[in-house]
Scaffold this motif. Structure first.
Motif, PDB file in Angstrom:
ATOM      1  N   ALA A 134       0.846  -1.197   0.000  1.00 21.31           N
ATOM      2  CA  ALA A 134       0.000   0.000   0.000  1.00 21.31           C
ATOM      3  C   ALA A 134       0.882   1.248   0.000  1.00 21.31           C
ATOM      4  O   ALA A 134       1.835   1.343   0.775  1.00 21.31           O
ATOM      5  N   VAL A 135       0.540   2.186  -0.874  1.00 24.93           N
ATOM      6  CA  VAL A 135       1.320   3.432  -0.967  1.00 24.93           C
ATOM      7  C   VAL A 135       0.448   4.655  -0.719  1.00 24.93           C
ATOM      8  O   VAL A 135       0.884   5.786  -0.936  1.00 24.93           O
ATOM      9  N   GLY A 136      -0.795   4.443  -0.281  1.00 28.83           N
ATOM     10  CA  GLY A 136      -1.666   5.580   0.017  1.00 28.83           C
ATOM     11  C   GLY A 136      -2.036   6.364  -1.237  1.00 28.83           C
ATOM     12  O   GLY A 136      -2.421   5.802  -2.256  1.00 28.83           O
ATOM     13  N   LEU A 137      -1.883   7.668  -1.160  1.00 33.26           N
ATOM     14  CA  LEU A 137      -2.252   8.553  -2.266  1.00 33.26           C
ATOM     15  C   LEU A 137      -1.082   8.874  -3.189  1.00 33.26           C
ATOM     16  O   LEU A 137      -1.153   9.844  -3.965  1.00 33.26           O
ATOM     17  N   ASP A 138      -0.014   8.080  -3.131  1.00 31.20           N
ATOM     18  CA  ASP A 138       1.175   8.382  -3.929  1.00 31.20           C
ATOM     19  C   ASP A 138       0.878   8.425  -5.423  1.00 31.20           C
ATOM     20  O   ASP A 138       1.385   9.292  -6.142  1.00 31.20           O
ATOM     21  N   ASN A 139       0.063   7.489  -5.916  1.00 30.25           N
ATOM     22  CA  ASN A 139      -0.241   7.477  -7.347  1.00 30.25           C
ATOM     23  C   ASN A 139      -1.013   8.725  -7.762  1.00 30.25           C
ATOM     24  O   ASN A 139      -0.796   9.263  -8.858  1.00 30.25           O
ATOM     25  N   TYR A 140      -1.914   9.185  -6.900  1.00 33.86           N
ATOM     26  CA  TYR A 140      -2.687  10.388  -7.223  1.00 33.86           C
ATOM     27  C   TYR A 140      -1.808  11.633  -7.162  1.00 33.86           C
ATOM     28  O   TYR A 140      -1.939  12.532  -8.002  1.00 33.86           O
ATOM     29  N   THR A 141      -0.919  11.688  -6.185  1.00 34.34           N
ATOM     30  CA  THR A 141      -0.040  12.855  -6.091  1.00 34.34           C
ATOM     31  C   THR A 141       0.969  12.880  -7.237  1.00 34.34           C
ATOM     32  O   THR A 141       1.351  13.955  -7.707  1.00 34.34           O
ATOM     33  N   ARG A 142       1.396  11.698  -7.718  1.00 34.69           N
ATOM     34  CA  ARG A 142       2.321  11.655  -8.850  1.00 34.69           C
ATOM     35  C   ARG A 142       1.702  12.280 -10.093  1.00 34.69           C
ATOM     36  O   ARG A 142       2.395  12.921 -10.890  1.00 34.69           O
ATOM     37  N   ILE A 143       0.400  12.079 -10.258  1.00 32.10           N
ATOM     38  CA  ILE A 143      -0.268  12.615 -11.447  1.00 32.10           C
ATOM     39  C   ILE A 143      -0.148  14.127 -11.510  1.00 32.10           C
ATOM     40  O   ILE A 143       0.027  14.714 -12.590  1.00 32.10           O
TER      41      ILE A 143
END
Length: 524
Positions: free
Chosen positions: A270-279
Motif C-alpha cells: 500500500a502506498v496511500g495517495l502516492d499514485n494520485y499525487t504523482r499525477i
C-alpha cells in the motif's frame, strides 16, 4: 351434523400438487449446489492469497443462501440474478480498480512477497573454477554425456567424464558421471539435437565422484552451479556471491541493499495517495496528463458539435417538402451507422495513408499538398475528428429527424406568413425547439466519446508520442487510451498509476451522468 376443522379452530392444511413439491425440492437442491460451489471458490481463492475474490464469492454465496433460503425474501429472487451480475461485473471491478490505485502494483511489483523470496532463493550462479565442455553422444540405443574439463584440473579430479545413459535419469535426482580415458566411440550429435533436448538437459543435475553437482551453463557447457541467495532468520537474504545483505522494505515492496539499491522483482504494498499525487506533482507525468486531459475534453466536445451540426442540417434538408426520393436519401445517409465501426476505422486508416492513401492522392493532385496525417500532432487530431464525425453523424441525424417531426407545422406556416425563409425557420424555430430535449442525449454522446477507446486504438494508437514523458503517452491519446498504454503497453505496466487515472475518469463520468440526470429532470 358435521363439524369441520375450521369450526373447531383447527388449522386447515392445503394439499400440494406433486409437481409443486418436486419443483421446490429441485430449487432447494440447485441452491445448495450453487452455495457449495461458491464456498469452494472462496476456499480456492483464499488458499491462493486472493482475499478480495474470496470475499466476493463469500458475499455472493451468503446472499444466495439468504434470498433463496428464506420465504420472506421470495420477492427478491427474480431480481437477484441481475443484482448478482451487477455486483460481479460492475461493482467488484470498480472497487478492485480503486483498491489497486492505492498500491504500487506494477510489472516490477506483481508477485506476493513469499513468491518473490522463493524466486531469489531459486537463483544460482556459476562457481569460479572448473567447468566442462560436453558432447551428446549416441551409442546404439543409448545416449550419454561426455565431458571434458576446461583449464586446470584438481589433482584428484578427472579431465574426462562420462555419464550414465540419460534414459536412467530420474526426475529430481542427480545423474552420476564417472572418469574415463577413452574417447567417445559413438556418434556425436550436432547442435540441433542439443537444442531439441535443451529443456531436459537444463533439468538434469550431474554429480562427480567428488560429490560436486554440475548444471547446464550453456549449450556446450556444464559447470558447478551454486545457490545465489541464502535466507536469514530475520527475513533478510544474504547474497552469497557478492557478500551483501538484502533486507525487505515494506514501504517500497523491494529487497534493498545497504546502499539503498532495489532488486527486482518486488511485491505489491500500500502506498496511500502516492499514485494520485504523482499525477499532479511529477512534471514528467503532469505535463502529458494535463495535455491529454484537455485534448480529451476538446475531442469529445468538438465531436458532439460537428456530429450535431451535420446531423441537424441533413435532418432539416430531409424535411424539405420539395425534395424527391427522401427514403433513398435517408437510407444512404444512415448507412454508415449500419457498418461496424472497426471496419470503417480501418478503411479510413488506409485512405489517410501518407504515401499511398486516396485522400493524399486527391489533395496532392488538386492543391499540391500531402499532409502527414499520422506523424504531425495537429493533422492527426484533425483526422480523428473527421473520422469520428463520419461515424457519429447518423446517430444525430436519427435523433434530429424524430424531434423535428414532433414540431407543430403551424409554427412554420406562421413563419411563412411573416416572410421567414428556410434558414430563418431552421435557426429560429427548429433548433431552439429540439435543443432542450436533445441536451441529455448530447451529454450522453459526450460521455461516450470521452471514453472512445476503439477509435484511438485502431486509427492512431495514440501516436505521435509526447516527447519527454516518463509514461507511454501520445498527442492523440484520450484518457482511456492513455490509461490502457500505462497499464498494458510498452515498458510501463504501472497498474497502480493506471488505476488511479481510471478512478479519476470514473469520477468524471459520474459527474457527467449526474448532470445528465439533472437536465433530464430525474430525481436522484
Amino acid at each position: 351434523m358435521f363439524v369441520t376443522n375450521a369450526s373447531r379452530g383447527l388449522p386447515r392444511h392445503r394439499s400440494r400438487h406433486p409437481a409443486e413439491r418436486y419443483g421446490r425440492w429441485a430449487l432447494r437442491t440447485l441452491t445448495a449446489l450453487l452455495v457449495l460451489a461458491t464456498l469452494w471458490l472462496v476456499v480456492a481463492f483464499h488458499l491462493r492469497g486472493q482475499w478480495m475474490f474470496s470475499l466476493l464469492f463469500l458475499v455472493l454465496g451468503a446472499s444466495l443462501a439468504i434470498v433463496f433460503g428464506k420465504r420472506e425474501w421470495m420477492s427478491h429472487r427474480y431480481i437477484f440474478p441481475a443484482l448478482a451480475g451487477m455486483g460481479v461485473f460492475v461493482i467488484f471491478p470498480l472497487v478492485y480498480t480503486i483498491g489497486i490505485s492505492f498500491s504500487n502494483y506494477s510489472s516490477s511489483n506483481l508477485l506476493g512477497e513469499e513468491r518473490v523470496r522463493a524466486q531469489f532463493l531459486d537463483r544460482t550462479y556459476q562457481a569460479e573454477g572448473q567447468a566442462f565442455d560436453f558432447q551428446l553422444v549416441r551409442e546404439g540405443n543409448r545416449t550419454r554425456l561426455y565431458l571434458e574439463a576446461q583449464g586446470a584440473v584438481d589433482p584428484e579430479g578427472a579431465r574426462q567424464l562420462v555419464s550414465l545413459p540419460l534414459a536412467q535419469a530420474v526426475e529430481g535426482q542427480p545423474l552420476a558421471i564417472e572418469p574415463t580415458e577413452a574417447a567417445p566411440s559413438g556418434e556425436a550429435l550436432g547442435m540441433r539435437e542439443v537444442i531439441a533436448r535443451r529443456d531436459r538437459l537444463q533439468r538434469l543435475t550431474l554429480v562427480t565422484p567428488e560429490g560436486i553437482e554440475l548444471k547446464m551453463a550453456g549449450l556446450r557447457r556444464f559447470a558447478p552451479m551454486l545457490p545465489r541467495f541464502e535466507a536469514n532468520p530475520d527475513g533478510s537474504l544474504t547474497d552469497l556471491r557478492e557478500g551483501i545483505l538484502l533486507t525487505p522494505d515494506q514501504e517500497t515492496g523491494f529487497f534493498v541493499t545497504e546502499d539503498g539499491e532495489r532488486l527486482t522483482p518486488g511485491w505489491p504494498v500500500a502506498v496511500g495517495l502516492d499514485n494520485y499525487t504523482r499525477i499532479f506533482t511529477d512534471p514528467d507525468i503532469r505535463g502529458p496528463f494535463l495535455q491529454i486531459f484537455v485534448w480529451t475534453f476538446v475531442f469529445a466536445g468538438l465531436t458532439v458539435v460537428f456530429t450535431l451540426a451535420v446531423g441537424f442540417v441533413l435532418a432539416t434538408l430531409l424535411q424539405w417538402d420539395q425534395l424527391k426520393g427522401k427514403a433513398i436519401y435517408r437510407t444512404l445517409l444512415i448507412l454508415p451507422y449500419a457498418v461496424p465501426a472497426f471496419i470503417s476505422i480501418l478503411i479510413f486508416k488506409g485512405m489517410f495513408n501518407q504515401n499511398h492513401g486516396e485522400i493524399n492522392l486527391i489533395l496532392e493532385n488538386l492543391f499540391g499538398i500531402s499532409p502527414d496525417w499520422f506523424t504531425d500532432p495537429s493533422t492527426a487530431r484533425t483526422m480523428l475528428l473527421i473520422v469520428n464525425t463520419w461515424l457519429g453523424y447518423p446517430y444525430m441525424l436519427l435523433l434530429c429527424m424524430g424531434l423535428i417531426q414532433s414540431i407543430p407545422r403551424d409554427l412554420y406556416e406562421a413563419s411563412a406568413v411573416d416572410g421567414g425563409g428556410p434558414l430563418t425557420n431552421m435557426m429560429r424555430i427548429t433548433l431552439p425547439l429540439i435543443l432542450k430535449p436533445l441536451t441529455p442525449l448530447l451529454i450522453a454522446a459526450f460521455a461516450f466519446n470521452f471514453n472512445n477507446f476503439v477509435l484511438i486504438a485502431l486509427l492512431t494508437g495514440g501516436k505521435p508520442d509526447i516527447l519527454g514523458a516518463s509514461t507511454p503517452a501520445g498527442t492523440t491519446d484520450l484518457l482511456v487510451s492513455y490509461t490502457y498504454r500505462i497499464a498494458f503497453q510498452d515498458a510501463g505496466q504501472q497498474f497502480g498509476l493506471a488505476a488511479a487515472i481510471a478512478t479519476l475518469i470514473f469520477l468524471l463520468v459520474i459527474g457527467l451522468s449526474w448532470l445528465n440526470l439533472r437536465l433530464s429532470k430525474v430525481k436522484v
